[in-house]
Design a protein around this motif. Structure first.
Motif, PDB file in Angstrom:
ATOM      1  N   UNK A  60       0.835  -1.208   0.000  1.00  0.00           N
ATOM      2  CA  UNK A  60       0.000   0.000   0.000  1.00  0.00           C
ATOM      3  C   UNK A  60       0.868   1.256   0.000  1.00  0.00           C
ATOM      4  N   UNK A  61       1.930   1.257   0.811  1.00  0.00           N
ATOM      5  CA  UNK A  61       2.838   2.403   0.865  1.00  0.00           C
ATOM      6  C   UNK A  61       3.503   2.627  -0.488  1.00  0.00           C
ATOM      7  N   UNK A  62       3.925   1.536  -1.139  1.00  0.00           N
ATOM      8  CA  UNK A  62       4.584   1.645  -2.443  1.00  0.00           C
ATOM      9  C   UNK A  62       3.634   2.191  -3.502  1.00  0.00           C
ATOM     10  N   UNK A  63       2.373   1.771  -3.428  1.00  0.00           N
ATOM     11  CA  UNK A  63       1.406   2.173  -4.454  1.00  0.00           C
ATOM     12  C   UNK A  63       0.839   3.563  -4.225  1.00  0.00           C
ATOM     13  N   UNK A  64       0.629   3.940  -2.965  1.00  0.00           N
ATOM     14  CA  UNK A  64      -0.095   5.176  -2.684  1.00  0.00           C
ATOM     15  C   UNK A  64       0.691   6.185  -1.863  1.00  0.00           C
ATOM     16  N   UNK A  65       1.880   5.825  -1.389  1.00  0.00           N
ATOM     17  CA  UNK A  65       2.680   6.759  -0.611  1.00  0.00           C
ATOM     18  C   UNK A  65       2.169   6.925   0.805  1.00  0.00           C
ATOM     19  N   UNK A  66       2.844   7.816   1.526  1.00  0.00           N
ATOM     20  CA  UNK A  66       2.430   8.145   2.903  1.00  0.00           C
ATOM     21  C   UNK A  66       2.322   9.660   3.030  1.00  0.00           C
ATOM     22  N   UNK A  67       1.575  10.148   4.016  1.00  0.00           N
ATOM     23  CA  UNK A  67       0.733   9.381   4.942  1.00  0.00           C
ATOM     24  C   UNK A  67      -0.444   8.741   4.216  1.00  0.00           C
ATOM     25  N   UNK A  68      -0.941   7.658   4.798  1.00  0.00           N
ATOM     26  CA  UNK A  68      -1.989   6.881   4.139  1.00  0.00           C
ATOM     27  C   UNK A  68      -2.919   6.279   5.189  1.00  0.00           C
ATOM     28  N   UNK A  69      -4.218   6.466   4.990  1.00  0.00           N
ATOM     29  CA  UNK A  69      -5.229   5.842   5.843  1.00  0.00           C
ATOM     30  C   UNK A  69      -5.681   4.545   5.196  1.00  0.00           C
ATOM     31  N   UNK A  70      -5.592   3.457   5.942  1.00  0.00           N
ATOM     32  CA  UNK A  70      -6.002   2.151   5.433  1.00  0.00           C
ATOM     33  C   UNK A  70      -7.164   1.650   6.283  1.00  0.00           C
ATOM     34  N   UNK A  71      -8.273   1.301   5.629  1.00  0.00           N
ATOM     35  CA  UNK A  71      -9.442   0.763   6.317  1.00  0.00           C
ATOM     36  C   UNK A  71      -9.593  -0.719   5.975  1.00  0.00           C
ATOM     37  N   UNK A 432      -8.847  -9.075   0.602  1.00  0.00           N
ATOM     38  CA  UNK A 432      -7.390  -9.162   0.474  1.00  0.00           C
ATOM     39  C   UNK A 432      -6.845  -8.351  -0.704  1.00  0.00           C
ATOM     40  N   UNK A 433      -7.595  -7.336  -1.121  1.00  0.00           N
ATOM     41  CA  UNK A 433      -7.137  -6.436  -2.182  1.00  0.00           C
ATOM     42  C   UNK A 433      -7.302  -4.994  -1.721  1.00  0.00           C
ATOM     43  N   UNK A 434      -6.415  -4.135  -2.217  1.00  0.00           N
ATOM     44  CA  UNK A 434      -6.438  -2.718  -1.857  1.00  0.00           C
ATOM     45  C   UNK A 434      -7.180  -1.910  -2.909  1.00  0.00           C
ATOM     46  N   UNK A 435      -8.050  -1.012  -2.459  1.00  0.00           N
ATOM     47  CA  UNK A 435      -8.829  -0.174  -3.370  1.00  0.00           C
ATOM     48  C   UNK A 435      -8.724   1.276  -2.910  1.00  0.00           C
ATOM     49  N   UNK A 436      -8.400   2.169  -3.816  1.00  0.00           N
ATOM     50  CA  UNK A 436      -8.360   3.593  -3.492  1.00  0.00           C
ATOM     51  C   UNK A 436      -9.782   4.111  -3.347  1.00  0.00           C
ATOM     52  N   UNK A 437     -10.115   4.679  -2.177  1.00  0.00           N
ATOM     53  CA  UNK A 437     -11.472   5.190  -1.953  1.00  0.00           C
ATOM     54  C   UNK A 437     -11.471   6.672  -1.590  1.00  0.00           C
ATOM     55  N   UNK A 438     -10.293   7.271  -1.529  1.00  0.00           N
ATOM     56  CA  UNK A 438     -10.200   8.701  -1.232  1.00  0.00           C
ATOM     57  C   UNK A 438      -8.904   9.261  -1.781  1.00  0.00           C
ATOM     58  N   UNK A 439      -8.975  10.199  -2.706  1.00  0.00           N
ATOM     59  CA  UNK A 439      -7.783  10.767  -3.336  1.00  0.00           C
ATOM     60  C   UNK A 439      -6.988  11.614  -2.346  1.00  0.00           C
ATOM     61  N   UNK A 440      -5.666  11.602  -2.523  1.00  0.00           N
ATOM     62  CA  UNK A 440      -4.825  12.500  -1.748  1.00  0.00           C
ATOM     63  C   UNK A 440      -5.080  13.935  -2.207  1.00  0.00           C
ATOM     64  N   UNK A 441      -5.194  14.850  -1.276  1.00  0.00           N
ATOM     65  CA  UNK A 441      -5.414  16.253  -1.607  1.00  0.00           C
ATOM     66  C   UNK A 441      -4.178  16.802  -2.327  1.00  0.00           C
ATOM     67  N   UNK A 442      -4.391  17.638  -3.321  1.00  0.00           N
ATOM     68  CA  UNK A 442      -3.295  18.191  -4.107  1.00  0.00           C
ATOM     69  C   UNK A 442      -3.128  19.680  -3.843  1.00  0.00           C
ATOM     70  N   UNK A 443      -1.953  20.202  -4.195  1.00  0.00           N
ATOM     71  CA  UNK A 443      -1.724  21.639  -4.067  1.00  0.00           C
ATOM     72  C   UNK A 443      -2.713  22.425  -4.910  1.00  0.00           C
ATOM     73  N   UNK A 444      -3.001  21.914  -6.105  1.00  0.00           N
ATOM     74  CA  UNK A 444      -3.940  22.603  -6.992  1.00  0.00           C
ATOM     75  C   UNK A 444      -5.312  22.742  -6.339  1.00  0.00           C
ATOM     76  N   UNK A 445      -5.772  21.661  -5.685  1.00  0.00           N
ATOM     77  CA  UNK A 445      -7.071  21.712  -5.000  1.00  0.00           C
ATOM     78  C   UNK A 445      -7.022  22.679  -3.826  1.00  0.00           C
ATOM     79  N   UNK A 446      -5.855  22.755  -3.154  1.00  0.00           N
ATOM     80  CA  UNK A 446      -5.724  23.639  -2.013  1.00  0.00           C
ATOM     81  C   UNK A 446      -5.724  25.113  -2.431  1.00  0.00           C
TER      82      UNK A 446
END
Length: 453
Positions: A60-71, A432-446
């Protein structure tokens, strides 16, 4: 330090000290680990366990980076079943999950599928609940100061209403929004007593005092309302047994008079939530014991008919279903060993401002011995940006991944942009699979909301 920050910091450090003096079982914020404490250490570090394998979390860290919330979907569904089982002594029971605790659409869908209702406090949350698939009968709308947008959303979604103030009755009447059973939020007054504990003063801004609640119910009855519900919420993070039962007893005492004066029927009591995940000894609260105490109060009450019980247990239900992964940026030796993380107090603000505790472990290293004392700090330059002194962890270096446990509720939903913080991504572990359910906030959005003059 500003007065508010100093007070929050003092409260946090005081709670950490209390944790250390009560057997070191709240979190790993302690230093002495010799002799008799060795067995305590073994029990404590069982909390390093997560619902996912180390390999899965590294992926999960490799695919989505940190910080990361995992449910974890499995954990979330099992927590719902645990709450249902605890209150199975009641013929009619339903948990209404507060959307504010975790307003992720996929998480809300899972909760709705599992039989939970949803509690909303704004027009945005109403539409989110509708998007999650909750029917209007399974949506409670409870707002202290609704505005025009809220009234418009209520007209559209048609949820079950809960009045927090006498003024709300006429406002909902004008917009033709009154529903049955009509919820009434009760405020028992300045003093509240839980058997076995000293009475404590409350200054709750929620709900109506007894006389104004009864007057509001009478007015509603004259408008044709025949069924009612009662709600009671006083505070959060209550960590001792008997709190829910004491709230229930307050409402059970009120029901006979309310029914006599309105010639109506109270069909449910919502005993709310506000309970901590752990008690003062660091063990998970026994929810079944709480439910049985509520049942005992109901059996000795003067209520002559069956009544449904509702709860709004957000943190207790969802917190164990989430973990926050954060990477070590570096270490600094001074009066102690500081460990800089890629999160800040803006990611987990309740740790700083509410004294919330989270156990912390090192991903991939569950060894008990040869641990060190570390001071975990955030990435900002704010003095209050830290996550506890004397965190006893395996040897750390830059690049290591730490796990903040029990972050499935009140984490991203209360995160903010202090220090240029960008809210973390959210992923769901399902089958047993990871699914992205919330995008990381970006500078552009901020930066997008800013208007250049």
């Amino acid at each position: 330090i500003p007065a508010g920050a100093a007070m929050a910091l003092s409260k946090y450090e005081t709670k950490n000290q209390a944790a250390k003096s009560s057997g070191f079982r709240i979190c790993n914020a302690f230093e002495n680990r010799t002799g008799k404490e060795e067995s305590v250490l073994s029990n404590l570090y069982e909390r390093d366990y997560t619902f996912a394998s180390d390999e899965m979390l590294y992926e999960a860290v490799k695919a989505y980076g940190t910080p990361l919330l995992v449910y974890s979907e499995e954990t979330l569904r099992s927590r719902v079943e645990k709450v249902k089982a605890a209150f199975s002594c009641f013929g009619r029971f339903q948990e209404f999950f507060p959307v504010k605790a975790c307003p992720n659409l996929e998480i809300l869908r899972i909760l709705v599928e599992s039989g939970c209702g949803l509690v909303c406090g704004s027009h945005v949350e109403l539409h989110l609940a509708q998007m999650a698939g909750a029917g209007n009968e399974n949506i409670l709308y409870l707002s202290a100061f609704p505005d025009e947008r809220d009234y418009a959303a209520v007209q559209c979604v048609k949820p079950r209403l809960v009045l927090d103030s006498p003024a709300h009755l006429s406002s909902y009447m004008e917009t033709d929004c009154l529903t049955e059973p009509l919820g009434l939020r009760f405020n028992p007054g300045a003093r509240f007593c839980v058997p076995g504990h000293l009475p404590f003063r409350i200054a709750s801004r929620f709900g109506m005092l007894k006389d104004e609640l009864l007057e509001t119910a009478e007015k509603a009855a004259k408008l044709g309302v025949r069924t009612f519900g009662l709600h009671l919420h006083l505070g959060s993070n209550i960590d001792f047994t008997g709190y829910l039962a004491a709230k229930a007893e307050e409402m059970f005492r009120l029901i006979p008079e309310l029914e006599r004066r309105t010639k109506g029927t109270v069909t449910y009591c919502d005993i709310g939530g506000g309970i901590s995940l752990h008690n003062r000894q660091g063990m998970e609260l026994n929810l079944a014991e709480e439910a049985n105490l509520v049942r005992e109060k109901l059996l000795v009450s003067d209520i002559g008919h069956k009544i449904a019980i509702h709860t709004q247990i957000g943190k207790y239900l969802a917190a164990p279903a989430g973990i926050l992964l954060t990477k070590v940026r570096g270490l600094k030796e001074a009066d102690r060993t500081y460990v800089g993380l890629d999160i800040s107090m803006a990611d987990v603000p309740r740790m700083v401002f509410c004294g919330a505790q989270h156990h912390v472990s090192k991903l991939g290293d569950a060894s008990i011995h040869n641990r060190k004392s570390y001071y975990l700090v955030g990435k900002t330059t704010d003095y209050a940006d830290h996550f506890g002194d004397r965190r006893i962890l395996p040897t750390l270096k830059a690049g290591d991944v730490l796990v903040f446990h029990n972050t499935g509720a009140y984490t991203r939903s209360v995160a903010f942009n202090y220090g240029g913080n960008l809210r973390c991504a959210e992923v769901l572990l399902s089958n047993n699979r990871l699914h992205l359910i919330g995008q990381r906030e970006t500078e552009q959005a901020l930066f997008q909301p800013f208007v250049k003059l």
